[in-house]
Enzyme design. Structure first.
Site, PDB file in Angstrom:
ATOM      1  N   ASP A   1       2.634  17.909 -15.912  1.00 52.84           N
ATOM      2  CA  ASP A   1       1.230  18.067 -15.094  1.00 52.84           C
ATOM      3  C   ASP A   1       0.986  16.816 -14.456  1.00 52.84           C
ATOM      4  OD1 ASP A   1      -1.160  18.849 -14.001  1.00 52.84           O
ATOM      5  OD2 ASP A   1      -2.061  19.601 -16.105  1.00 52.84           O
ATOM      6  N   ASP A   2       0.948  16.673 -13.471  1.00 50.64           N
ATOM      7  CA  ASP A   2       0.442  15.247 -12.520  1.00 50.64           C
ATOM      8  C   ASP A   2       1.506  14.184 -12.603  1.00 50.64           C
ATOM      9  OD1 ASP A   2      -1.676  17.035 -12.023  1.00 50.64           O
ATOM     10  OD2 ASP A   2      -3.185  15.584 -12.772  1.00 50.64           O
TER      11      ASP A   2
ATOM     12  N   CYS B   1      -3.128  21.981  -9.599  1.00 47.32           N
ATOM     13  CA  CYS B   1      -2.281  22.757 -10.783  1.00 47.32           C
ATOM     14  C   CYS B   1      -2.210  24.243 -10.660  1.00 47.32           C
ATOM     15  CB  CYS B   1      -3.381  22.397 -11.876  1.00 47.32           C
ATOM     16  SG  CYS B   1      -3.221  20.950 -12.465  1.00 47.32           S
TER      17      CYS B   1
ATOM     18  N   ARG C   1       1.154  26.492  -9.733  1.00 52.55           N
ATOM     19  CA  ARG C   1       1.665  27.354 -10.975  1.00 52.55           C
ATOM     20  C   ARG C   1       1.957  28.582 -10.315  1.00 52.55           C
ATOM     21  NH1 ARG C   1       0.819  24.055 -15.698  1.00 52.55           N
ATOM     22  NH2 ARG C   1       0.413  21.951 -14.653  1.00 52.55           N
TER      23      ARG C   1
ATOM     24  N   LYS D   1       0.534  24.427 -20.604  1.00 48.83           N
ATOM     25  CA  LYS D   1      -0.590  24.894 -20.004  1.00 48.83           C
ATOM     26  C   LYS D   1      -0.296  26.090 -18.984  1.00 48.83           C
ATOM     27  CE  LYS D   1      -3.364  22.653 -16.358  1.00 48.83           C
ATOM     28  NZ  LYS D   1      -3.570  21.445 -15.695  1.00 48.83           N
TER      29      LYS D   1
ATOM     30  N   HIS E   1      -3.307  28.081 -16.964  1.00 45.84           N
ATOM     31  CA  HIS E   1      -4.260  27.695 -15.614  1.00 45.84           C
ATOM     32  C   HIS E   1      -4.169  28.678 -14.455  1.00 45.84           C
ATOM     33  CE1 HIS E   1      -6.413  24.026 -13.686  1.00 45.84           C
ATOM     34  NE2 HIS E   1      -7.303  25.180 -14.073  1.00 45.84           N
TER      35      HIS E   1
ATOM     36  N   SER F   1      -7.247  23.312 -17.736  1.00 42.69           N
ATOM     37  CA  SER F   1      -6.780  21.749 -18.011  1.00 42.69           C
ATOM     38  C   SER F   1      -7.366  21.192 -19.121  1.00 42.69           C
ATOM     39  CB  SER F   1      -7.223  21.036 -16.632  1.00 42.69           C
ATOM     40  OG  SER F   1      -6.453  21.438 -15.671  1.00 42.69           O
TER      41      SER F   1
ATOM     42  N   HIS G   1      -1.453  14.684 -17.132  1.00 47.41           N
ATOM     43  CA  HIS G   1      -2.815  14.897 -16.801  1.00 47.41           C
ATOM     44  C   HIS G   1      -3.738  14.103 -17.696  1.00 47.41           C
ATOM     45  CE1 HIS G   1      -6.379  16.942 -15.593  1.00 47.41           C
ATOM     46  NE2 HIS G   1      -5.798  17.861 -14.665  1.00 47.41           N
TER      47      HIS G   1
ATOM     48  N   ASP H   1       3.956  19.755 -11.616  1.00 45.12           N
ATOM     49  CA  ASP H   1       3.292  20.825 -10.875  1.00 45.12           C
ATOM     50  C   ASP H   1       2.702  20.015  -9.388  1.00 45.12           C
ATOM     51  OD1 ASP H   1       1.431  19.210 -11.908  1.00 45.12           O
ATOM     52  OD2 ASP H   1      -0.241  20.776 -12.170  1.00 45.12           O
ATOM     53  N   ASN H   2       2.476  18.924  -9.469  1.00 45.14           N
ATOM     54  CA  ASN H   2       2.169  17.940  -8.221  1.00 45.14           C
ATOM     55  C   ASN H   2       2.161  16.648  -8.502  1.00 45.14           C
ATOM     56  OD1 ASN H   2      -0.768  19.423  -9.762  1.00 45.14           O
ATOM     57  ND2 ASN H   2      -0.766  17.060  -9.596  1.00 45.14           N
TER      58      ASN H   2
ATOM     59  N   LYS I   1      -1.745  13.504  -5.682  1.00 52.10           N
ATOM     60  CA  LYS I   1      -2.161  14.810  -5.996  1.00 52.10           C
ATOM     61  C   LYS I   1      -3.226  14.977  -5.001  1.00 52.10           C
ATOM     62  CE  LYS I   1      -4.703  16.937  -9.709  1.00 52.10           C
ATOM     63  NZ  LYS I   1      -5.068  17.041 -11.203  1.00 52.10           N
TER      64      LYS I   1
END
Ligand code: MG
Length: 457
Positions: free
Chosen positions: A28-29, A68, A72, A125, A127, A150, A226, A279-280, A300
């Site tokens: 994540d991130d 996110c 996803r 995660k 989301h 998150s 994240h 994811d980003n 992001k």
């Protein structure tokens, strides 16, 4: 007759082979520049570096959105989020008060693989909707262990406010639930041990599936890095890059555990595709608590390369070439379609899919993908065709950076000459701009967007 048999035989043999296990490791991130094998000078990622040496490292791998929830949704549906209602210009992701989620009408990667005989597990995660009808267990996963949204949501009243809470975070500041299948088993989730516990759950699941002689699909969606950042005692204070480095090194160590399990079992060692990605891009406004997109611009929330281009490492000894580093565009939606093809699963034909089969690319050939579409929320901001990328609209990261600007003459960059998007070349190439405008217009006209799930409260 003989000719017919010769024609059919390779297909029949392929169909009889045990389909491969599929493991997708998401972060994540995590930014394009955050791993040793992607050039980070001080974050140590020996397990991912080894994975890249034994496999193929992609330098032009993209996600379907730069935040996110929509990203996803793209991975799990093989569709741009605009087609599933999983994006919005008003709400960038789902929040604890949201009533929406991934519609039941969408066919997830887990649903397709389950129908093809796979055991399916989601760890980390989610989301894509935390209310019951939207949980992983309602979207094709046999089992789920993780947080439903998150790790910075559900802030507890009275805890430090704003960015101060991220400097010395405590799990108690966020009332984030940890779920097993459809029940909350811990609240707040102890985030200091969460990366290891996701991997523990994935390892137990892989072991059970292997013993049951069932192919498995593991979606290991790390909730780190994240913000707020948490590392366990074993990793905290160890990385020269500080807490952010500790967090990445802990993810790396746990990917190593997953790969070691796969290598050590005869039935998994030669028949498992593992794909590592994020994811980003990095959440840059968080300074030292955010990652790095390396030489790519921004992160992001934006539609510059740093927002949607992420690390992509493909590993399958004997099938995917070792030590290959390759350009050539591919996306998480392509990964989805490729997994369906490898599994012999049914490819939905009653809807538009935005993914393409990239088996040939992963096995050493070139990528069939020619175009990347860059959305922010429900709006198409930029298009890439070959090396050319035109920005019709630009906007800084959520919460900081330059304001939204519509460009009457799109900003044009040549991403092979200029991966950092620093040198506009639109004036010299009006023909290229005209071509990209046309592709964008054709795409926009073709999309039928359902109501946004992110706006339901
Ligand atoms: Mg993210």
């Amino acid at each position: 007759m003989k000719a017919l048999l010769t024609l059919l035989l390779p297909t029949m043999l392929w169909a009889q082979a045990q389909p491969p296990n599929i493991v997708v490791v998401f972060c994540d991130d995590l930014g394009y520049g955050d791993l040793g094998c992607y050039g980070h000078p001080t974050i140590r990622t020996p397990h991912l570096d080894r994975m890249a040496r034994e496999g193929t490292r992609l330098t032009e791998f993209y996600v379907g959105a730069s935040v996110c929830t929509p990203s996803r949704a793209a991975l799990l549906t093989a569709r741009l989020p605009i087609r599933s209602g999983m994006c919005s210009d008003k709400r960038r992701v789902l929040f604890p008060r949201s009533k929406g989620g991934l519609p039941a009408s969408e066919i997830t990667l887990a649903e397709s693989l389950k129908a093809a005989g796979y055991a399916t597990g989601c760890f980390g995660k989610w989301h894509l909707g935390h209310r019951k009808p939207f949980l992983p267990t309602r979207h094709g996963f046999d089992t789920y262990y993780g947080i439903p949204y998150s790790n910075d949501m559900d802030r507890v009243r009275g805890s430090p406010k704003g960015r101060a809470s991220f400097n010395d975070p405590k799990s108690e500041y966020w009332n984030v639930p940890l779920m097993k299948d459809e029940e909350i088993v811990e609240r707040p989730a102890d985030q200091t041990t969460i990366t290891r516990r996701y991997a523990d759950a994935a390892l137990a699941f892989m072991s059970e599936s292997t013993q049951a002689k069932k192919p498995f699909f593991v979606y290991l969606a790390n909730s780190m890095p994240h913000v707020p950042l948490f590392a366990s005692d074993a990793h905290r204070g160890k990385s020269p890059r500080g807490l952010y480095g500790d967090v990445i090194e802990e993810i790396d160590a746990n990917v190593g555990r997953v790969l070691d399990f796969i290598r050590s079992n005869e039935s998994t060692a030669k028949n498992t595709l593992v794909f590592f990605t994020s994811d980003n891009g990095p959440w840059l406004p968080y300074g030292l608590h955010g990652g790095s997109a390396g030489l790519l611009r921004a992160g992001k929330g934006t539609t510059f390369e740093g927002g949607l281009r992420v690390p992509g490492i493909a590993w399958w000894p004997g099938k995917i070439p070792a030590g290959r580093v390759t350009a050539g565009m591919a996306t998480t939606m392509d990964l989805h379609v490729t997994a369906l093809e490898l599994a012999g699963a049914t490819i939905p034909d009653d809807r538009t899919l935005d993914g393409q089969d990239i088996q040939g690319f992963l096995r050493g050939g070139s990528s069939p993908r020619t175009t990347v579409l860059y959305y922010r929320g429900a709006t198409l901001y930029a298009v890439r065709v070959g090396p050319w990328k035109a920005h019709f609209i630009t906007h800084g990261a959520y919460g900081s950076g330059p304001k939204r600007t519509v460009h009457d003459v799109p900003k044009l960059f040549h991403l092979e000459h200029d991966p950092s998007e620093q040198h506009e070349v639109g004036k010299k190439h009006p023909d290229v701009i005209a071509k990209l405008r046309k592709i964008a217009a054709t795409h926009r006209a073709s999309v039928e967007a359902p109501p946004s799930q992110l706006e339901l409260r």
